[in-house]
Design an enzyme around this catalytic site. Structure first.
Site, PDB file in Angstrom:
ATOM      1  N   ARG A   6       2.253   9.406  15.944  1.00 48.08           N
ATOM      2  CA  ARG A   6       3.255   8.343  16.069  1.00 48.08           C
ATOM      3  C   ARG A   6       4.573   8.798  15.436  1.00 48.08           C
ATOM      4  O   ARG A   6       4.594   9.282  14.314  1.00 48.08           O
ATOM      5  CB  ARG A   6       2.754   7.059  15.398  1.00 48.08           C
ATOM      6  CG  ARG A   6       1.605   6.414  16.159  1.00 48.08           C
ATOM      7  CD  ARG A   6       1.109   5.162  15.475  1.00 48.08           C
ATOM      8  NE  ARG A   6       0.377   5.443  14.252  1.00 48.08           N
ATOM      9  CZ  ARG A   6      -0.150   4.499  13.461  1.00 48.08           C
ATOM     10  NH1 ARG A   6      -0.012   3.229  13.771  1.00 48.08           N
ATOM     11  NH2 ARG A   6      -0.807   4.838  12.373  1.00 48.08           N
ATOM     12  N   GLU A  58       0.850  -1.192   0.000  1.00 46.75           N
ATOM     13  CA  GLU A  58       0.000   0.000   0.000  1.00 46.75           C
ATOM     14  C   GLU A  58       0.887   1.243   0.000  1.00 46.75           C
ATOM     15  O   GLU A  58       1.858   1.298   0.737  1.00 46.75           O
ATOM     16  CB  GLU A  58      -0.894  -0.021   1.246  1.00 46.75           C
ATOM     17  CG  GLU A  58      -1.832   1.144   1.347  1.00 46.75           C
ATOM     18  CD  GLU A  58      -2.640   1.330   0.071  1.00 46.75           C
ATOM     19  OE1 GLU A  58      -3.411   0.429  -0.289  1.00 46.75           O
ATOM     20  OE2 GLU A  58      -2.480   2.380  -0.603  1.00 46.75           O
ATOM     21  N   CYS A  74       5.522   5.324   9.489  1.00 45.82           N
ATOM     22  CA  CYS A  74       6.103   4.472   8.444  1.00 45.82           C
ATOM     23  C   CYS A  74       7.554   4.771   8.079  1.00 45.82           C
ATOM     24  O   CYS A  74       8.386   3.865   8.129  1.00 45.82           O
ATOM     25  CB  CYS A  74       5.212   4.520   7.223  1.00 45.82           C
ATOM     26  SG  CYS A  74       3.648   3.707   7.595  1.00 45.82           S
TER      27      CYS A  74
HETATM   28  P1  NAD Z   1      -2.881   1.127  12.415  1.00 42.89           P
HETATM   29  O1  NAD Z   1      -2.138   1.022  13.677  1.00 42.89           O
HETATM   30  O2  NAD Z   1      -3.501   2.413  12.017  1.00 42.89           O
HETATM   31  O3  NAD Z   1      -4.040   0.036  12.368  1.00 42.89           O
HETATM   32  C1  NAD Z   1      -3.855  -1.303  12.651  1.00 42.89           C
HETATM   33  C2  NAD Z   1      -5.174  -1.881  13.176  1.00 42.89           C
HETATM   34  O4  NAD Z   1      -5.013  -3.292  13.365  1.00 42.89           O
HETATM   35  C3  NAD Z   1      -5.581  -1.291  14.538  1.00 42.89           C
HETATM   36  O5  NAD Z   1      -6.923  -0.894  14.488  1.00 42.89           O
HETATM   37  C4  NAD Z   1      -5.369  -2.473  15.490  1.00 42.89           C
HETATM   38  O6  NAD Z   1      -6.258  -2.468  16.600  1.00 42.89           O
HETATM   39  C5  NAD Z   1      -5.648  -3.643  14.573  1.00 42.89           C
HETATM   40  N1  NAD Z   1      -5.093  -4.901  15.057  1.00 42.89           N
HETATM   41  C6  NAD Z   1      -3.927  -5.110  15.724  1.00 42.89           C
HETATM   42  N2  NAD Z   1      -3.785  -6.429  15.983  1.00 42.89           N
HETATM   43  C7  NAD Z   1      -4.874  -7.053  15.482  1.00 42.89           C
HETATM   44  C8  NAD Z   1      -5.296  -8.401  15.445  1.00 42.89           C
HETATM   45  N3  NAD Z   1      -4.564  -9.370  15.990  1.00 42.89           N
HETATM   46  N4  NAD Z   1      -6.471  -8.684  14.852  1.00 42.89           N
HETATM   47  C9  NAD Z   1      -7.241  -7.706  14.308  1.00 42.89           C
HETATM   48  N5  NAD Z   1      -6.881  -6.407  14.312  1.00 42.89           N
HETATM   49  C10 NAD Z   1      -5.707  -6.092  14.885  1.00 42.89           C
HETATM   50  O7  NAD Z   1      -1.881   0.625  11.275  1.00 42.89           O
HETATM   51  P2  NAD Z   1      -1.748   1.170   9.785  1.00 42.89           P
HETATM   52  O8  NAD Z   1      -1.126   2.514   9.823  1.00 42.89           O
HETATM   53  O9  NAD Z   1      -3.025   0.973   9.069  1.00 42.89           O
HETATM   54  O10 NAD Z   1      -0.635   0.181   9.233  1.00 42.89           O
HETATM   55  C11 NAD Z   1      -0.916  -1.181   8.963  1.00 42.89           C
HETATM   56  C12 NAD Z   1       0.183  -1.727   8.085  1.00 42.89           C
HETATM   57  O11 NAD Z   1       0.173  -1.028   6.832  1.00 42.89           O
HETATM   58  C13 NAD Z   1       1.605  -1.558   8.620  1.00 42.89           C
HETATM   59  O12 NAD Z   1       2.377  -2.649   8.204  1.00 42.89           O
HETATM   60  C14 NAD Z   1       2.093  -0.292   7.933  1.00 42.89           C
HETATM   61  O13 NAD Z   1       3.504  -0.268   7.803  1.00 42.89           O
HETATM   62  C15 NAD Z   1       1.451  -0.415   6.582  1.00 42.89           C
HETATM   63  N6  NAD Z   1       1.210   0.865   5.896  1.00 42.89           N
HETATM   64  C16 NAD Z   1       0.731   1.940   6.584  1.00 42.89           C
HETATM   65  C17 NAD Z   1       0.473   3.131   5.901  1.00 42.89           C
HETATM   66  C18 NAD Z   1      -0.008   4.365   6.620  1.00 42.89           C
HETATM   67  O14 NAD Z   1       0.002   5.439   6.014  1.00 42.89           O
HETATM   68  N7  NAD Z   1      -0.416   4.316   7.858  1.00 42.89           N
HETATM   69  C19 NAD Z   1       0.651   3.189   4.515  1.00 42.89           C
HETATM   70  C20 NAD Z   1       1.122   2.051   3.848  1.00 42.89           C
HETATM   71  C21 NAD Z   1       1.389   0.884   4.554  1.00 42.89           C
HETATM   72  C1  UGA Z   2       4.377   7.727   3.653  1.00 48.34           C
HETATM   73  C2  UGA Z   2       4.453   7.591   2.123  1.00 48.34           C
HETATM   74  O1  UGA Z   2       4.349   8.893   1.531  1.00 48.34           O
HETATM   75  C3  UGA Z   2       3.323   6.715   1.588  1.00 48.34           C
HETATM   76  O2  UGA Z   2       3.464   6.549   0.182  1.00 48.34           O
HETATM   77  C4  UGA Z   2       3.413   5.363   2.274  1.00 48.34           C
HETATM   78  O3  UGA Z   2       2.327   4.534   1.889  1.00 48.34           O
HETATM   79  C5  UGA Z   2       3.360   5.537   3.782  1.00 48.34           C
HETATM   80  O4  UGA Z   2       4.423   6.431   4.220  1.00 48.34           O
HETATM   81  C6  UGA Z   2       3.574   4.231   4.469  1.00 48.34           C
HETATM   82  O5  UGA Z   2       4.280   3.380   4.011  1.00 48.34           O
HETATM   83  O6  UGA Z   2       2.980   4.103   5.516  1.00 48.34           O
HETATM   84  P1  UGA Z   2       2.903   9.143   5.363  1.00 48.34           P
HETATM   85  O7  UGA Z   2       3.603   8.421   6.462  1.00 48.34           O
HETATM   86  O8  UGA Z   2       1.434   9.348   5.444  1.00 48.34           O
HETATM   87  O9  UGA Z   2       3.164   8.380   3.970  1.00 48.34           O
HETATM   88  O10 UGA Z   2       3.579  10.570   5.281  1.00 48.34           O
HETATM   89  P2  UGA Z   2       4.326  11.447   4.180  1.00 48.34           P
HETATM   90  O11 UGA Z   2       3.414  12.428   3.612  1.00 48.34           O
HETATM   91  O12 UGA Z   2       5.094  10.613   3.250  1.00 48.34           O
HETATM   92  O13 UGA Z   2       5.354  12.209   5.134  1.00 48.34           O
HETATM   93  C7  UGA Z   2       6.321  11.480   5.862  1.00 48.34           C
HETATM   94  C8  UGA Z   2       7.170  12.428   6.669  1.00 48.34           C
HETATM   95  O14 UGA Z   2       8.028  13.186   5.821  1.00 48.34           O
HETATM   96  C9  UGA Z   2       6.369  13.442   7.473  1.00 48.34           C
HETATM   97  O15 UGA Z   2       6.955  13.622   8.732  1.00 48.34           O
HETATM   98  C10 UGA Z   2       6.471  14.697   6.639  1.00 48.34           C
HETATM   99  O16 UGA Z   2       6.313  15.883   7.375  1.00 48.34           O
HETATM  100  C11 UGA Z   2       7.861  14.568   6.087  1.00 48.34           C
HETATM  101  N1  UGA Z   2       8.046  15.337   4.844  1.00 48.34           N
HETATM  102  C12 UGA Z   2       7.385  14.969   3.726  1.00 48.34           C
HETATM  103  C13 UGA Z   2       8.914  16.420   4.838  1.00 48.34           C
HETATM  104  O17 UGA Z   2       9.524  16.771   5.866  1.00 48.34           O
HETATM  105  N2  UGA Z   2       9.084  17.110   3.668  1.00 48.34           N
HETATM  106  C14 UGA Z   2       8.445  16.764   2.524  1.00 48.34           C
HETATM  107  O18 UGA Z   2       8.664  17.425   1.486  1.00 48.34           O
HETATM  108  C15 UGA Z   2       7.573  15.673   2.552  1.00 48.34           C
END
Ligand code: NAD
Ligand code: UGA
Length: 423
Positions: free
Chosen positions: A325, A148, A257
């Site tokens: 976070r 994602e 992330c």
């Molecule tokens: P999050 O912490 O926002 O959500 C995770 C959810 O999973 C929570 O609601 C939690 O209660 C639930 N959970 C935990 N253990 C569980 C279990 N055993 N059964 C059912 N539910 C459970 O996490 P997120 O930010 O959505 O990230 C999830 C994954 O996606 C991570 O690996 C992260 O690296 C990846 N990812 C996150 C983003 C982002 O922008 N946040 C973008 C791309 C990929």
């Molecule tokens: C980032 C990636 O952009 C997503 O593509 C990816 O899916 C996600 O991580 C993930 O793997 O979870 P996100 O964590 O929502 O998304 O935040 P970003 O917008 O990428 O910013 C990341 C950090 O870099 C922030 O602290 C932001 O303030 C900083 N940043 C970003 C800068 O300091 N300068 C910039 O020009 C851009």
């Protein structure tokens, strides 16, 4: 298709509502019962633009259902997405224990022929390991990597309008089913093997982290030589090979992330026998960046932070989210508290409970009688605040703008001192 999504966080919820918008029927498993109760009523546990309207529509139509039991969610599903956390472990590598705990739980109820989709960011080779495990258990399911790339603050829009869709599988039928699932999204498809797909996810985040860090390093050098980083990056960005996107210097990258994924990729490289010194340097430079902001505040209040009152604008790790976070703002706040500052903080969305920090409801309340104002999150609201009001409310005259949000000349015209990042 009948789809199950495990984990109702940023990724799980964006995936779930996005798939309902594509016409699928979705069951979500989430272990946090309070979350389940709120979501069943169409209420979102996180601040994410557009999420609530999609949620309300899909829940009220019965197309989207939430369960406190993963087993209930997975029963009869053609496709099962895992979107559970993979936090940083003590050794820097991603901790996949939740992923494997969920697998132990749901494997017995997986439909034969089901596709298990890895949305969580997992170490390179994990999908292959899971496939072997399921095969040993005779589950009859195929595991696919489908990383994602959404950003918090635009999660729904990113899911519905992705730059690309990456599908990592060597199984032709599974690839076709995934393409069918996403029919309706206009995006280039990259169909590859699972290991390359897992590498794409980490490499993209590592590259973006490096790009931000490059901008920060150039900004730091600009400060040392007396250049203006805004003009420097502008002059660089007009080169089409460089561009302007994602090139803003600041307090260092944060969030749930980039910090964990850069460390995880270093661990993956170490394991594979490659010394990823470039990425190690990025992580190091990023860690120091926060301390540079603290130094600016120290200079702003005359050399010692002990007893200084500092207004902090912004607590979220970036604008557009309530997520704190690994927020640089929180790390900086903690350092300022260690040095004996009195802190009044404001954020339009994020709420924190940190001893020694008073969180107020307006930016102006935060600056009242402050010796310095520190802007850490780039909320556009802060651009709109009346600077004259700020200047007259403050006791001191230092504005440290760690996001280069304000116009330095406008600040200086009010008799205030301005310090940005690299300018
Ligand atoms: P999050 O912490 O926002 O959500 C995770 C959810 O999973 C929570 O609601 C939690 O209660 C639930 N959970 C935990 N253990 C569980 C279990 N055993 N059964 C059912 N539910 C459970 O996490 P997120 O930010 O959505 O990230 C999830 C994954 O996606 C991570 O690996 C992260 O690296 C990846 N990812 C996150 C983003 C982002 O922008 N946040 C973008 C791309 C990929
Ligand atoms: C980032 C990636 O952009 C997503 O593509 C990816 O899916 C996600 O991580 C993930 O793997 O979870 P996100 O964590 O929502 O998304 O935040 P970003 O917008 O990428 O910013 C990341 C950090 O870099 C922030 O602290 C932001 O303030 C900083 N940043 C970003 C800068 O300091 N300068 C910039 O020009 C851009």
């Amino acid at each position: 298709m009948d789809v199950a999504v495990i984990g109702a966080g940023y990724v799980g919820l964006a995936t779930a509502v996005g798939l309902t918008a594509l016409g699928h029927s979705v069951d979500v498993g989430e272990r946090n019962e309070e979350r389940v109760a709120a979501l069943r009523q169409g209420r979102s546990p996180i601040y994410e633009p557009e999420l609530v309207s999609f949620l309300e529509t899909a829940v009220s139509s019965g197309q989207l259902r939430f369960h406190p039991s993963n087993i209930e969610a997975v029963r009869n599903a053609d496709v099962v997405f895992l979107a559970v956390p993979t936090p940083q472990g003590e050794d820097g590598a991603a901790d996949t224990s939740i992923v494997f705990a969920v697998l132990d739980e749901i494997t017995p109820v997986l439909e034969p022929g089901a596709i298990l989709v890895m949305k969580s960011t997992v170490p390179v080779g994990t999908v292959g390991r899971i496939q072997e495990m399921l095969d040993e258990r005779g589950a009859g399911a195929t595991v696919v990597s489908n990383p994602e790339f959404l950003r918090e603050g635009s999660a729904i829009s990113d899911f519905l309008h992705p730059d690309r869709i990456v599908i990592g599988t060597s199984d032709q039928r599974a690839a076709e089913r995934m393409i069918e699932l996403y029919r309706g999204l206009q995006a280039p498809l990259v169909v590859t093997d699972p290991v390359s797909s897992e590498m794409i996810k980490y490499s993209a985040n590592a590259f973006l982290s490096t790009r931000v860090t490059f901008a920060n390093a150039i900004a730091n050098l600009c400060e040392a030589v007396g250049a203006d980083v805004k003009d420097v990056l502008l002059g660089m960005g007009y080169d089409n090979r460089i561009g302007f996107h994602f090139f803003n210097p600041g307090p260092g990258f944060g969030g749930s992330c980039f910090p964990k994924d850069t460390n995880a990729l270093v661990a993956i490289a170490d394991d594979a026998g490659y010394d990823f010194s470039l990425l190690k340097a990025v992580i190091h430079i990023n860690d120091i960046q926060r301390e540079r902001v603290v130094d600016h505040v120290r200079r702003g209040v005359g050399g010692t932070l002990e007893g200084a009152t500092v207004a902090v604008w912004g607590l979220a790790f970036k604008a557009g989210t309530d997520d704190t976070r690994s927020s640089p703002a929180i790390a900086i706040v903690e350092r300022l508290l260690e040095e004996g500052c009195v802190l009044r903080a404001h954020d339009p969305q994020a709420r924190v409970s940190i001893e020694g920090v008073t969180q107020v409801n307006t930016p102006i309340e935060a600056v009242s009688d402050a010796d310095a104002l520190l802007i850490v999150t780039e909320w556009s609201d802060y651009r709109m605040v009346d600077l004259h009001h700020v200047a007259t409310s403050m006791r001191g005259d230092a504005i440290i703008d760690a996001r280069n949000l304000l116009d330095p000349d406008a600040v200086r015209r009010l008799g205030m001192r301005y310090q940005g990042i690299g300018r």
